[in-house]
Design a protein around this motif. Structure first.
Motif, PDB file in Angstrom:
ATOM      1  N   ARG A 148       0.825  -1.203   0.000  1.00 43.86           N
ATOM      2  CA  ARG A 148       0.000   0.000   0.000  1.00 43.86           C
ATOM      3  C   ARG A 148       0.864   1.260   0.000  1.00 43.86           C
ATOM      4  NH1 ARG A 148      -3.823  -0.445   5.016  1.00 43.86           N
ATOM      5  NH2 ARG A 148      -4.507   1.573   4.193  1.00 43.86           N
ATOM      6  N   ILE A 149       1.922   1.257   0.791  1.00 43.21           N
ATOM      7  CA  ILE A 149       2.816   2.418   0.830  1.00 43.21           C
ATOM      8  C   ILE A 149       3.524   2.583  -0.509  1.00 43.21           C
ATOM      9  CG2 ILE A 149       4.869   3.385   1.932  1.00 43.21           C
ATOM     10  CD1 ILE A 149       3.955   1.924   4.520  1.00 43.21           C
ATOM     11  N   TYR A 150       3.939   1.469  -1.090  1.00 39.70           N
ATOM     12  CA  TYR A 150       4.586   1.526  -2.402  1.00 39.70           C
ATOM     13  C   TYR A 150       3.628   2.110  -3.435  1.00 39.70           C
ATOM     14  CZ  TYR A 150       6.950   0.190  -6.694  1.00 39.70           C
ATOM     15  OH  TYR A 150       7.554   0.234  -7.918  1.00 39.70           O
ATOM     16  N   ALA A 151       2.392   1.625  -3.450  1.00 37.24           N
ATOM     17  CA  ALA A 151       1.416   2.095  -4.436  1.00 37.24           C
ATOM     18  C   ALA A 151       1.177   3.594  -4.314  1.00 37.24           C
ATOM     19  CB  ALA A 151       0.107   1.329  -4.261  1.00 37.24           C
ATOM     20  N   ARG A 152       1.082   4.068  -3.085  1.00 33.37           N
ATOM     21  CA  ARG A 152       0.863   5.501  -2.863  1.00 33.37           C
ATOM     22  C   ARG A 152       2.075   6.316  -3.284  1.00 33.37           C
ATOM     23  NH1 ARG A 152       0.076   6.798   3.269  1.00 33.37           N
ATOM     24  NH2 ARG A 152       2.296   6.309   3.281  1.00 33.37           N
ATOM     25  N   ASP A 235      -8.958   1.573   5.171  1.00 33.20           N
ATOM     26  CA  ASP A 235      -9.658   1.840   3.912  1.00 33.20           C
ATOM     27  C   ASP A 235      -9.204   3.116   3.212  1.00 33.20           C
ATOM     28  OD1 ASP A 235     -10.659   3.540   5.827  1.00 33.20           O
ATOM     29  OD2 ASP A 235     -12.777   3.107   5.416  1.00 33.20           O
ATOM     30  N   ALA A 236      -8.075   3.662   3.616  1.00 34.58           N
ATOM     31  CA  ALA A 236      -7.554   4.875   2.978  1.00 34.58           C
ATOM     32  C   ALA A 236      -6.041   4.931   3.181  1.00 34.58           C
ATOM     33  CB  ALA A 236      -8.218   6.117   3.574  1.00 34.58           C
ATOM     34  N   PRO A 237      -5.319   5.557   2.217  1.00 37.10           N
ATOM     35  CA  PRO A 237      -5.813   6.091   0.951  1.00 37.10           C
ATOM     36  C   PRO A 237      -6.176   4.984  -0.033  1.00 37.10           C
ATOM     37  CG  PRO A 237      -3.433   6.207   1.003  1.00 37.10           C
ATOM     38  CD  PRO A 237      -3.852   5.719   2.360  1.00 37.10           C
ATOM     39  N   LEU A 238      -7.064   5.331  -0.980  1.00 36.35           N
ATOM     40  CA  LEU A 238      -7.476   4.349  -1.968  1.00 36.35           C
ATOM     41  C   LEU A 238      -6.287   3.889  -2.795  1.00 36.35           C
ATOM     42  CD1 LEU A 238     -10.799   5.950  -3.328  1.00 36.35           C
ATOM     43  CD2 LEU A 238     -10.499   4.339  -1.440  1.00 36.35           C
ATOM     44  N   LEU A 239      -6.347   2.653  -3.265  1.00 34.60           N
ATOM     45  CA  LEU A 239      -5.303   2.153  -4.151  1.00 34.60           C
ATOM     46  C   LEU A 239      -5.401   2.880  -5.492  1.00 34.60           C
ATOM     47  CD1 LEU A 239      -5.547  -1.656  -3.359  1.00 34.60           C
ATOM     48  CD2 LEU A 239      -3.795  -0.043  -2.577  1.00 34.60           C
ATOM     49  N   PRO A 240      -4.278   3.275  -6.068  1.00 33.82           N
ATOM     50  CA  PRO A 240      -4.301   4.077  -7.301  1.00 33.82           C
ATOM     51  C   PRO A 240      -4.941   3.324  -8.463  1.00 33.82           C
ATOM     52  CG  PRO A 240      -2.126   4.119  -6.291  1.00 33.82           C
ATOM     53  CD  PRO A 240      -2.909   3.068  -5.578  1.00 33.82           C
ATOM     54  N   LEU A 241      -5.588   4.090  -9.341  1.00 34.24           N
ATOM     55  CA  LEU A 241      -6.086   3.533 -10.584  1.00 34.24           C
ATOM     56  C   LEU A 241      -4.910   3.122 -11.459  1.00 34.24           C
ATOM     57  CD1 LEU A 241      -8.929   6.080 -11.446  1.00 34.24           C
ATOM     58  CD2 LEU A 241      -9.106   3.948 -10.160  1.00 34.24           C
ATOM     59  N   THR A 242      -5.163   2.219 -12.379  1.00 30.80           N
ATOM     60  CA  THR A 242      -4.105   1.727 -13.254  1.00 30.80           C
ATOM     61  C   THR A 242      -4.487   1.945 -14.711  1.00 30.80           C
ATOM     62  OG1 THR A 242      -2.692  -0.185 -13.754  1.00 30.80           O
ATOM     63  CG2 THR A 242      -5.009  -0.616 -13.352  1.00 30.80           C
ATOM     64  N   ALA A 243      -3.477   2.082 -15.560  1.00 29.68           N
ATOM     65  CA  ALA A 243      -3.733   2.352 -16.975  1.00 29.68           C
ATOM     66  C   ALA A 243      -4.363   1.149 -17.653  1.00 29.68           C
ATOM     67  CB  ALA A 243      -2.438   2.725 -17.680  1.00 29.68           C
ATOM     68  N   GLY A 246      -2.642  -1.328 -23.329  1.00 30.79           N
ATOM     69  CA  GLY A 246      -2.689  -0.960 -24.731  1.00 30.79           C
ATOM     70  C   GLY A 246      -3.094   0.479 -24.980  1.00 30.79           C
ATOM     71  N   GLY A 247      -3.468   1.178 -23.912  1.00 31.08           N
ATOM     72  CA  GLY A 247      -3.874   2.567 -24.092  1.00 31.08           C
ATOM     73  C   GLY A 247      -2.932   3.499 -23.364  1.00 31.08           C
ATOM     74  N   ASP A 248      -3.256   4.784 -23.359  1.00 31.21           N
ATOM     75  CA  ASP A 248      -2.406   5.710 -22.627  1.00 31.21           C
ATOM     76  C   ASP A 248      -2.902   5.798 -21.181  1.00 31.21           C
ATOM     77  OD1 ASP A 248      -4.607   7.470 -22.488  1.00 31.21           O
ATOM     78  OD2 ASP A 248      -4.038   8.400 -24.383  1.00 31.21           O
ATOM     79  N   ARG A 249      -2.165   6.535 -20.356  1.00 30.71           N
ATOM     80  CA  ARG A 249      -2.478   6.579 -18.932  1.00 30.71           C
ATOM     81  C   ARG A 249      -3.687   7.454 -18.624  1.00 30.71           C
ATOM     82  NH1 ARG A 249       1.682   4.235 -16.065  1.00 30.71           N
ATOM     83  NH2 ARG A 249       1.060   5.212 -14.110  1.00 30.71           N
ATOM     84  N   SER A 250      -4.280   8.072 -19.651  1.00 34.29           N
ATOM     85  CA  SER A 250      -5.498   8.851 -19.415  1.00 34.29           C
ATOM     86  C   SER A 250      -6.714   7.950 -19.262  1.00 34.29           C
ATOM     87  CB  SER A 250      -5.722   9.833 -20.572  1.00 34.29           C
ATOM     88  OG  SER A 250      -5.906   9.127 -21.788  1.00 34.29           O
ATOM     89  N   GLY A 251      -6.619   6.712 -19.807  1.00 36.81           N
ATOM     90  CA  GLY A 251      -7.701   5.760 -19.620  1.00 36.81           C
ATOM     91  C   GLY A 251      -7.353   4.816 -18.495  1.00 36.81           C
ATOM     92  N   LYS A 252      -7.979   4.980 -17.341  1.00 32.18           N
ATOM     93  CA  LYS A 252      -7.599   4.217 -16.164  1.00 32.18           C
ATOM     94  C   LYS A 252      -8.798   3.495 -15.575  1.00 32.18           C
ATOM     95  CE  LYS A 252      -3.633   7.034 -14.810  1.00 32.18           C
ATOM     96  NZ  LYS A 252      -2.946   7.711 -13.694  1.00 32.18           N
ATOM     97  N   LYS A 253      -8.509   2.450 -14.785  1.00 30.87           N
ATOM     98  CA  LYS A 253      -9.548   1.696 -14.110  1.00 30.87           C
ATOM     99  C   LYS A 253      -9.033   1.245 -12.753  1.00 30.87           C
ATOM    100  CE  LYS A 253      -8.175  -2.536 -16.526  1.00 30.87           C
ATOM    101  NZ  LYS A 253      -8.606  -3.612 -17.435  1.00 30.87           N
ATOM    102  N   ALA A 254      -9.942   0.780 -11.926  1.00 38.16           N
ATOM    103  CA  ALA A 254      -9.556   0.319 -10.599  1.00 38.16           C
ATOM    104  C   ALA A 254      -8.775  -0.982 -10.693  1.00 38.16           C
ATOM    105  CB  ALA A 254     -10.810   0.116  -9.746  1.00 38.16           C
ATOM    106  N   PRO A 255      -7.787  -1.157  -9.844  1.00 34.57           N
ATOM    107  CA  PRO A 255      -7.053  -2.423  -9.845  1.00 34.57           C
ATOM    108  C   PRO A 255      -7.909  -3.543  -9.256  1.00 34.57           C
ATOM    109  CG  PRO A 255      -6.362  -1.082  -7.998  1.00 34.57           C
ATOM    110  CD  PRO A 255      -7.299  -0.226  -8.809  1.00 34.57           C
ATOM    111  N   LEU A 256      -7.527  -4.767  -9.547  1.00 38.43           N
ATOM    112  CA  LEU A 256      -8.159  -5.914  -8.904  1.00 38.43           C
ATOM    113  C   LEU A 256      -7.624  -6.029  -7.480  1.00 38.43           C
ATOM    114  CD1 LEU A 256      -7.810  -8.540 -11.794  1.00 38.43           C
ATOM    115  CD2 LEU A 256      -9.841  -7.193 -11.211  1.00 38.43           C
ATOM    116  N   ARG A 303     -12.930   1.172  -4.705  1.00 38.12           N
ATOM    117  CA  ARG A 303     -14.357   1.508  -4.665  1.00 38.12           C
ATOM    118  C   ARG A 303     -14.989   1.225  -6.022  1.00 38.12           C
ATOM    119  NH1 ARG A 303     -14.551   5.353  -0.313  1.00 38.12           N
ATOM    120  NH2 ARG A 303     -13.135   4.449   1.239  1.00 38.12           N
ATOM    121  N   LEU A 304     -15.914   0.290  -6.034  1.00 39.79           N
ATOM    122  CA  LEU A 304     -16.629  -0.053  -7.253  1.00 39.79           C
ATOM    123  C   LEU A 304     -18.130  -0.006  -6.989  1.00 39.79           C
ATOM    124  CD1 LEU A 304     -14.508  -3.160  -8.376  1.00 39.79           C
ATOM    125  CD2 LEU A 304     -14.398  -0.855  -9.329  1.00 39.79           C
ATOM    126  N   PRO A 305     -18.916   0.565  -7.901  1.00 38.68           N
ATOM    127  CA  PRO A 305     -20.367   0.604  -7.697  1.00 38.68           C
ATOM    128  C   PRO A 305     -20.947  -0.805  -7.705  1.00 38.68           C
ATOM    129  CG  PRO A 305     -19.790   1.324  -9.925  1.00 38.68           C
ATOM    130  CD  PRO A 305     -18.510   1.215  -9.165  1.00 38.68           C
TER     131      PRO A 305
END
Length: 344
Positions: A148-152, A235-243, A246-256, A303-305
């Motif tokens: 978690r510290i590494y990810a942040r 539960d904080a800070p949230l884990l960073p989104l990931t690219a 095949g796309g650029d880093r502007s298209g991101k999603k939540a990690p598994l 956080r996923l709906p």
């Protein structure tokens, strides 16, 4: 695909610490995966706890590689390593003798990890560099807060696609305060469940203070005294989104993220019959509920709906899940890797 290959032992010297070496083990895929089902840009990294070295992951990795082979699939690159002062690795050269028993802290460890991954990915046959590599962290115990510290810390320089937390250490506690203090002026003896004595409560506090308090030294000289300040919430800070691959880093999603907890009864049994010698009732009344609540919090790091996830329990396992049931760990890793290839 033929016989299952095994891990290869290597030694890595970080450019930032040339006077010491890290013991590591690696699996390199021998053939390129097909484009449709590719894990060629994935690196699975195993992060140890304080007690067990990288060798403890070997049975689980063997089962994982056998699973890939049995299904005629190509595994990703895999890396295990011992932190400085652990297993086959040299002591941390940054530790001053005057600082013993305390030396480097979690920030230093994740800095070393980043340097290790930077060097390793550049030299690996199927990886290009760290920025273009999808990382999967498989962690036990204190390896989970380190992830978690590494990810942040390195959110802008890495793509961590998945995490498997195996009985994470509760980073925000001193472990002792989980148990009520019978010598506190405000303590109500009547609040204790039937069958738990004041003497048992005092003994449990003393044992957890002796073995797990952040001030307790360890062979790594890993200074854990400020870990609760670094990660005060599960539960904080949230884990960073990931690219998106095949796309650029502007298209991101939540990690598994998969969170696994120990089996309450097995953990309590091990505490009662092992060195701790703390009764099962005390563990099940205070420690296990606190740990379960912490694990529930870890799930909210992503956080996923409409999220249907729940903490998984490793039935029959104590704290060292990779030791107690390596096949279970292999299945959990394989499940994450399969999901990395599936559309989301």
């Amino acid at each position: 695909m033929g016989p299952t290959k095994s891990m290869q032992d290597i030694t890595i010297t970080l450019a930032t610490k040339p006077k010491a070496s890290l013991g590591a083990s690696v699996f390199y895929p021998t053939s390129s995966p097909n484009i449709e089902n590719s894990l060629s840009d994935v690196l699975v990294v195993f992060l140890n706890g304080l007690v067990l070295s990288r060798r403890a992951w070997s049975p689980a990795i063997h089962h994982l590689l056998s699973n890939f082979s049995d299904n005629d699939q190509h595994p990703p690159t895999i890396l295990t390593y011992d932190r400085y002062g652990q297993g086959d690795s040299d002591p941390d050269p940054s530790d001053e003798p005057s600082s013993i028993p305390y030396g480097h802290d979690a920030n230093e460890i994740v800095s070393d990890l980043h340097q290790l991954l930077t060097q390793f990915t550049i030299s690996s046959p199927h990886l290009v560099n760290l920025e273009s590599t999808r990382l999967v962290f498989v962690c036990n115990s204190i390896g989970c807060p380190l992830a978690r510290i590494y990810a942040r810390t390195y959110a802008d320089q890495t793509q961590i696609a998945a995490y498997l937390f195996l009985d994470s250490m509760m980073a925000n506690t001193d472990f002792v305060s989980i148990f009520p203090d019978p010598d506190d002026p405000g303590f109500d003896p009547g609040s204790l469940p039937s069958g738990i004595s004041l003497q048992e409560l005092r003994y449990a506090r003393s044992q957890f203070c002796k073995f797990f308090h952040p001030t307790v030294p360890n062979a790594e000289h890993f200074d854990r005294r400020k870990l609760a300040e670094m990660l005060p919430f599960p539960d904080a800070p949230l884990l960073p989104l990931t690219a998106v691959p095949g796309g650029d880093r502007s298209g991101k999603k939540a990690p598994l993220l998969a969170v696994v907890g120990h089996d309450w009864n097995e953990f309590a049994e091990q505490c009662e019959k092992g060195t701790m010698a703390v009764t099962k009732q005390v563990i099940n009344t205070f420690m296990n509920p606190a740990w379960a609540s912490y694990n529930d919090g870890l799930l909210r790091l992503v956080r996923l709906p409409g999220d249907p996830r729940a903490v998984k329990i490793a039935v029959g396992c104590g704290h060292f899940i990779q030791k107690d049931d390596p096949e279970f760990v292999a299945r959990e890793i394989k499940h994450l890797l399969d999901n990395l290839q599936a559309p989301r």
